[in-house]
Design a protein around this motif. Structure first.
Motif, short mmCIF file in Angstrom:
data_model
loop_
_atom_site.label_atom_id
_atom_site.label_comp_id
_atom_site.label_asym_id
_atom_site.label_seq_id
_atom_site.Cartn_x
_atom_site.Cartn_y
_atom_site.Cartn_z
N PRO A 137 -36.21 -9.96 -26.19
CA PRO A 137 -37.29 -10.86 -25.77
C PRO A 137 -36.78 -11.81 -24.70
N PRO A 138 -37.57 -12.10 -23.68
CA PRO A 138 -37.08 -12.89 -22.55
C PRO A 138 -37.07 -14.39 -22.83
N SER A 139 -36.27 -15.10 -22.07
CA SER A 139 -36.28 -16.56 -22.05
C SER A 139 -37.00 -17.02 -20.78
N PHE A 140 -37.96 -17.89 -20.93
CA PHE A 140 -38.69 -18.38 -19.75
C PHE A 140 -39.44 -19.65 -20.11
N PRO A 155 -32.92 -15.43 -28.80
CA PRO A 155 -33.80 -14.45 -29.44
C PRO A 155 -35.01 -15.12 -30.10
N TRP A 156 -36.15 -14.42 -30.07
CA TRP A 156 -37.33 -14.90 -30.76
C TRP A 156 -37.24 -14.53 -32.25
N PRO A 157 -37.89 -15.28 -33.13
CA PRO A 157 -38.03 -14.81 -34.52
C PRO A 157 -38.69 -13.43 -34.53
N SER A 158 -38.26 -12.57 -35.42
CA SER A 158 -38.72 -11.18 -35.40
C SER A 158 -40.24 -11.07 -35.51
#
Length: 653
Positions: A137-140, A155-158
């Motif tokens: 998942p991207p960071s933005f 990372p994002w929560p699943s």
């Protein structure tokens, strides 16, 4: 016995009627709240990544993807997991689209003349669901106008990565604004993603407008709970909310400190709902949470927050239990982060089945959790809804005139997409300005201004817009080693300009005099197709310690190291002296032509008019008289001479 039982029943019925009519308040009729005209009906919904318009089960029209600056489209990896079509498609912005990409959402002309600003609710849906197969998942960051409002970090929560999340905010814009830019900023090589965008126009006086409806504050939703119910609102149910607010179930936010709760609801109408300026929907007040304990119960919610920000807390109440029939029967205190802020008696404030709200600004937080507790004083506490908004200060934006100039330069210079010239040129300040652009705060601290543009060797093939004259704080301009054509704008001569490098392009025409009036210390115009006389003030830069290079311009003249200019030719056109000379020549020729015409006309009169002029006739008459008199005298003399020859006595025989 047969007569006694009916009599007892009759007496009991009469007694019940008397007690009921003397001690209870009649319940309101189950009619909907009065509908009032709503002047802020503008809204639209964009299905990012979708090529077609669609209509959802709640009769909402979703527009095909539009208003974006770049990027590409895709679909989630597991479409069957998502309930709504607009959650299955997305737009992502790869690095080839630049570090900054935007949706520019157009606004209709403002219909309000009483407010300098207008307000809108913006809702986004962001999902990853491994659409690219990279499991990363991207960071933005996401900004609205010039302010960062949402941040996504890998990372994002699943669950969030797989199913996505909705976010919304309330923001303001000047009444004359024609668009709302929503921009995405990528970290490293991560491509930002967006699945849907929704915009709702709302009352500009909503949510304590005196302190939050200006362009200085954005209200970012950190929790909007409908107590005692599930999720509802536009896009999630057939229930309406004029502001487009979606309401979450409160169960996930109640803490273990809460007593056993009881959800209550009613179908009866609630007074005071759907009213300006906040237009809270009636459904919000038709459900509530209370405690099973009749006295001294506790209901507590815990909301996640960012401790660096302040928060605007709105609480919603309505006395919807018929057992409370007078003031003082339900009284409870409101505690926020351990501080007892107020005591609530709903019935005393508004009566039964009527909406009541209370709001408070929470400041100086010391943790990432905001506790909201309701403690019963008399009877059990009751709550219908909780709203919590972060007060996000607006970042300064680029001064409007200079933003206009930069967008004109973007078009005229044909800036490539990879440079990411989208949104505000300078803001937000915690991100870099447009590539090649340097900004600073204006002297009066009202906005950001452009101080430097460095676009050398970028393969640009356009021309320099005249709007560059609006960059009144520009100190340095470098457009060297491109393929720019056209003339140097007359407006390029700001007093602030110190360094100017337009070398190695294909610029034509003359050097404008305006450049010489600036504070230039470095001028590089070599390697172009310029022509005409060089302003002496410009050349004097080199004499006074600066640097100037005008070489490789075959048409320039008039200063040392360059050819002399023709007397009547200057800057690629006739000089002032040449124009005067041509003017005098034309006047002389005109006078000669007029004289020749006059002579010609007089000659034609002499050739074809057979009547002699009066003076000539008089002269001829005098001459004729003279000739006649002379002839008579000659005849008389001859006559006298003849007589003398005949009668003289001295004549010999």
């Amino acid at each position: 016995m047969s007569l006694t039982l009916p009599l007892l029943l009759l007496l009991l019925l009469l007694l019940t009627t008397i007690i009921t009519t003397t001690t209870t308040t009649p319940l309101p009729s189950p009619s909907p709240s009065p509908s009032s005209s709503y002047p802020y009906g503008f809204s639209y919904h964009i299905d990012c990544g979708s090529p077609t318009n669609t209509t959802d089960p709640f009769n909402t029209t979703w527009l095909s993807d539009r208003y974006f600056s770049g990027g590409a489209t895709s679909i989630v990896s597991e479409p069957l997991l998502f309930q709504h079509p607009h959650e299955k498609t997305l737009r992502f912005f790869p690095t080839s689209s630049g570090k900054k990409n935007c949706y520019t959402l157009p606004l209709p002309p403002s219909s309000s003349t009483s407010s300098a600003h207008r307000r809108f609710l913006l809702r986004t849906f962001v999902v990853y669901d491994n659409y690219d197969g990279k499991a990363h998942p991207p960071s933005f960051d996401v900004s609205v106008r010039s302010t960062i409002v949402f941040s996504w970090r890998s990372p994002w929560p699943s669950s969030l990565s797989r199913r996505g999340a909705y976010s919304d905010l309330l923001a303001s814009s000047p009444s004359d604004a024609d668009a709302v830019p929503v921009c995405f900023y990528s970290f490293a090589t991560d491509p930002p993603v967006i699945s849907s965008l929704e915009l709702f126009s709302v009352d500009p006086n909503s949510y304590d407008a005196a302190s939050t409806a200006t362009t200085d504050i954005v209200l970012v939703n950190y929790g909007r709970l409908s107590c005692g119910s599930g999720q509802w609102g536009p896009g999630f149910s057939a229930d309406s909310d004029r502001f487009g607010r979606s309401w979450q179930a409160d169960s996930d936010y109640r803490t273990a400190n809460s007593d056993k709760f009881v959800a209550v609801s009613t179908k009866y109408g609630i007074k005071g709902t759907d009213q300006k300026p906040n237009y809270f929907p009636e459904k919000l007040y038709q459900t509530a949470v209370t405690t099973a304990e009749e006295e001294g119960g506790v209901i507590e919610y815990e909301l996640s927050v960012d401790a660096k920000l302040d928060y605007l807390l709105w609480l919603h109440f309505a006395e919807i239990e018929g057992k409370v029939r007078k003031a003082g029967e339900r009284v409870f205190d409101v505690w926020v982060n351990g501080e007892n802020l107020t005591r609530i008696d709903i019935y005393r404030s508004v009566g039964g089945f009527a909406a009541y709200t209370w709001h408070h600004t929470v400041k100086n937080l010391s943790s990432s959790a905001l506790s909201v507790k309701f403690k019963g004083v008399k009877g059990a506490p009751l709550i219908c809804g909780v709203e919590n908004y972060a007060l996000v200060p607006n970042d300064p934006s680029t001064v409007p005139q200079q933003a206009v100039a930069m967008k004109a330069l973007k078009d005229s210079l044909r800036i490539p997409e990879r440079m990411g010239w989208n949104g505000d040129p300078c803001a937000p300040t915690n991100w870099d300005a447009w590539e090649g652009v340097t900004c600073r705060m204006s002297k009066d601290n009202t906005g950001l201004v452009i101080s430097q543009i460095d676009l050398g060797s970028q393969g640009l093939k356009g021309d320099i817009s005249d709007q560059i004259s609006l960059l009144s704080d520009l100190v340095s301009l470098n457009l060297s080693s491109n393929s720019l054509m056209g003339e140097i704008p007359n407006g390029l001569g700001q007093k602030s300009l110190i360094h100017l490098d337009l070398s190695n392009n294909q610029l034509t025409g003359s050097i404008p005099d305006s450049i010489a009036s600036s504070s230039l210390k470095l001028v590089l115009l070599n390697g172009n197709l310029l022509e005409g006389r060089v302003p002496e003030e410009l050349y004097s830069i080199g004499v006074h310690g600066g640097a100037i290079d005008l070489s490789s311009n075959k048409g320039l003249c008039g200063v040392p190291t360059l050819p002399s200019c023709p007397i009547f030719w200057e800057n690629g056109r006739l000089s002032t002296q040449g124009k005067i000379a041509i003017g005098l020549s034309c006047f002389f020729v005109f006078c000669v032509v007029v004289l020749l015409v006059f002579v010609f006309i007089r000659r034609r009169r002499n050739d074809y008019d057979f009547a002699l002029p009066h003076e000539l006739t008089s002269l001829a008459a005098k001459r004729n008289r003279y000739q006649r008199q002379k002839s008579l005298m000659l005849l008389e003399m001859e006559s006298q001479h003849a007589k003398g020859l005949v009668a003289s006595p001295y004549t010999q025989q």
